[in-house]
Scaffold this motif. Structure first.
Motif, mmCIF file in Angstrom:
data_model
loop_
_atom_site.group_PDB
_atom_site.id
_atom_site.type_symbol
_atom_site.label_atom_id
_atom_site.label_comp_id
_atom_site.label_asym_id
_atom_site.label_seq_id
_atom_site.Cartn_x
_atom_site.Cartn_y
_atom_site.Cartn_z
ATOM 1 N N LEU A 1 6.229 3.111 6.190
ATOM 2 C CA LEU A 1 5.249 2.185 5.616
ATOM 3 C C LEU A 1 4.394 2.892 4.576
ATOM 4 O O LEU A 1 4.120 2.327 3.499
ATOM 5 N N VAL B 1 -1.252 -6.378 -5.577
ATOM 6 C CA VAL B 1 -1.493 -6.158 -4.149
ATOM 7 C C VAL B 1 -0.475 -6.932 -3.312
ATOM 8 O O VAL B 1 0.111 -6.395 -2.359
ATOM 9 N N VAL B 2 -0.221 -8.191 -3.678
ATOM 10 C CA VAL B 2 0.733 -9.013 -2.935
ATOM 11 C C VAL B 2 2.137 -8.429 -3.029
ATOM 12 O O VAL B 2 2.859 -8.335 -2.018
ATOM 13 N N THR C 1 3.945 -3.359 -8.808
ATOM 14 C CA THR C 1 3.141 -2.922 -7.666
ATOM 15 C C THR C 1 1.901 -2.177 -8.159
ATOM 16 O O THR C 1 1.723 -1.941 -9.358
ATOM 17 N N THR D 1 2.977 -5.306 -3.633
ATOM 18 C CA THR D 1 3.006 -4.050 -2.880
ATOM 19 C C THR D 1 3.161 -4.302 -1.390
ATOM 20 O O THR D 1 3.973 -3.653 -0.713
ATOM 21 N N LEU D 2 2.392 -5.245 -0.851
ATOM 22 C CA LEU D 2 2.463 -5.536 0.578
ATOM 23 C C LEU D 2 3.799 -6.170 0.952
ATOM 24 O O LEU D 2 4.385 -5.836 1.997
ATOM 25 N N LYS D 3 4.297 -7.071 0.122
ATOM 26 C CA LYS D 3 5.598 -7.689 0.396
ATOM 27 C C LYS D 3 6.702 -6.641 0.434
ATOM 28 O O LYS D 3 7.524 -6.611 1.364
ATOM 29 N N ALA E 1 6.475 -3.408 0.950
ATOM 30 C CA ALA E 1 6.333 -2.482 2.070
ATOM 31 C C ALA E 1 6.715 -3.135 3.394
ATOM 32 O O ALA E 1 7.426 -2.532 4.206
ATOM 33 N N LEU E 2 6.258 -4.360 3.617
ATOM 34 C CA LEU E 2 6.527 -5.029 4.888
ATOM 35 C C LEU E 2 8.000 -5.385 5.041
ATOM 36 O O LEU E 2 8.591 -5.171 6.115
ATOM 37 N N ILE F 1 -5.549 1.107 1.214
ATOM 38 C CA ILE F 1 -4.570 0.323 1.967
ATOM 39 C C ILE F 1 -3.711 1.233 2.846
ATOM 40 O O ILE F 1 -3.482 0.948 4.026
ATOM 41 N N ALA G 1 -3.690 1.178 7.003
ATOM 42 C CA ALA G 1 -2.436 0.898 7.709
ATOM 43 C C ALA G 1 -2.011 2.072 8.573
ATOM 44 O O ALA G 1 -1.637 1.899 9.746
ATOM 45 N N LEU H 1 4.539 1.671 0.662
ATOM 46 C CA LEU H 1 3.346 1.201 -0.042
ATOM 47 C C LEU H 1 3.159 1.931 -1.369
ATOM 48 O O LEU H 1 2.629 1.370 -2.327
#
Length: 310
Positions: free
Chosen positions: A236, A84-85, A260, A87-89, A91-92, A288, A292, A240
């Protein structure tokens, strides 16, 4: 001899009335394509939820209902939270960098010069390259022995930069490839927004002596914000779910550095053959993406009303 007369009478036929059955069925026929599309989306989604509650595996012919066992196993597994971390890193970072670069480059290209016209065409080329092919190209450019990028880094005194082979630089490498491929998408959308803006407010600001920064902050940015948000929503959502670039470059490595949620689901399903364990990862990813995108779409509606003065 009397002149002949020509009759100009035109017979108007009344339209043929349709049978009552056809009149009642017409609304359903109009909605039929949308209903079929909805069913085609919902059926796999419902089936995936069902299989996530079973021990379905490619290794065995039979399977049984196990309830929330797969979900409990996933939430207890530290690898899930790592995915999860990551994937978010990913994507962001990728979406943020692409948005900033896309807006800056679009502002620079929003002029009628030969260089700007040429760059508008050249900067679209990365979008024409498949992400996997782009990743293979970057693998060659970052090769330790023949890679041209390492030759440039040596010129600046940087030796043995490991790119995707080092856990410390692997995320930077895949984000760099993603930015190279997809920044042009943001440029195109933002540039289209800039070209559609009315010129009267900008001319008034120029006459009143407004600076370039004041004009950008108070006029340009609020008016192109809906276009920026459209680009952010698409980028985004895709970031993701990104699979191809990471898989082609490192297959989630080194180790599980870039594992991811989508890659974790792939490994569970096609490496360990445990589809029942894999589906919960994809359903969490769906949640998620849904949260988003729903938030960004609401903010897009607000920015659109604000840009129009409502």
């Amino acid at each position: 001899m009397q002149p002949s007369t020509v009759s100009n009478d035109v017979t108007v036929q009344s339209p043929k009335r349709q049978p009552p059955f056809m009149r009642r069925a017409r609304p359903y026929l109009i909605l039929a394509p949308a209903l079929l599309l909805t069913a085609g989306i919902l059926y796999p989604f419902v089936i995936s939820i069902y299989y996530s509650l079973t021990n379905y595996s490619f290794k065995y012919a039979d399977y049984s209902f196990v309830g929330l066992e797969n979900w409990v196993y996933m939430f207890k597994n530290p690898d899930f939270y790592h995915s999860v971390v990551v994937t978010l890193k990913y994507a962001l970072f990728s979406t943020g960098i692409q948005t900033v670069l896309g807006v800056i480059v679009a502002l620079l290209l929003n002029q009628e010069t030969r260089l700007a016209k040429s760059l508008r065409i050249v900067l679209i080329f990365p979008l024409m390259v498949a992400p996997v092919i782009a990743t293979l190209i970057w693998q060659l450019m970052t090769n330790q022995s023949v890679g041209i990028l390492n030759q440039w880094l040596r010129f600046f005194g940087v030796e043995n930069f490991m790119w995707g082979a080092d856990p410390k630089t692997a995320l930077f490498t895949v984000v760099l490839i993603d930015v190279w491929v997809y920044t042009a998408f943001v440029i195109v959308l933002v540039l289209a927004g800039l070209r559609s803006l009315p010129q009267a407010p900008f001319e008034s600001a120029k006459i009143d002596g407004g600076s370039a920064w004041f004009t950008f902050k108070t006029l340009t940015l609020p008016m192109i914000m809906p276009y920026i948000l459209i680009a952010v929503v698409f980028r985004l959502m895709i970031s993701l779910q990104e699979f191809s670039i990471i898989f082609a470059l490192t297959r989630g490595g080194p180790g599980d550095t870039l594992m991811t949620l989508s890659l974790r689901a792939y490994v569970e399903a096609f490496t360990y053959k445990e589809l029942g364990f894999a589906i919960p990862y994809m359903l969490v990813l769906w949640v998620i993406v849904f949260i988003a995108s729903n938030f960004l779409i609401k903010y897009w509606s607000y920015s659109q009303r604000k840009a129009s003065g409502n």
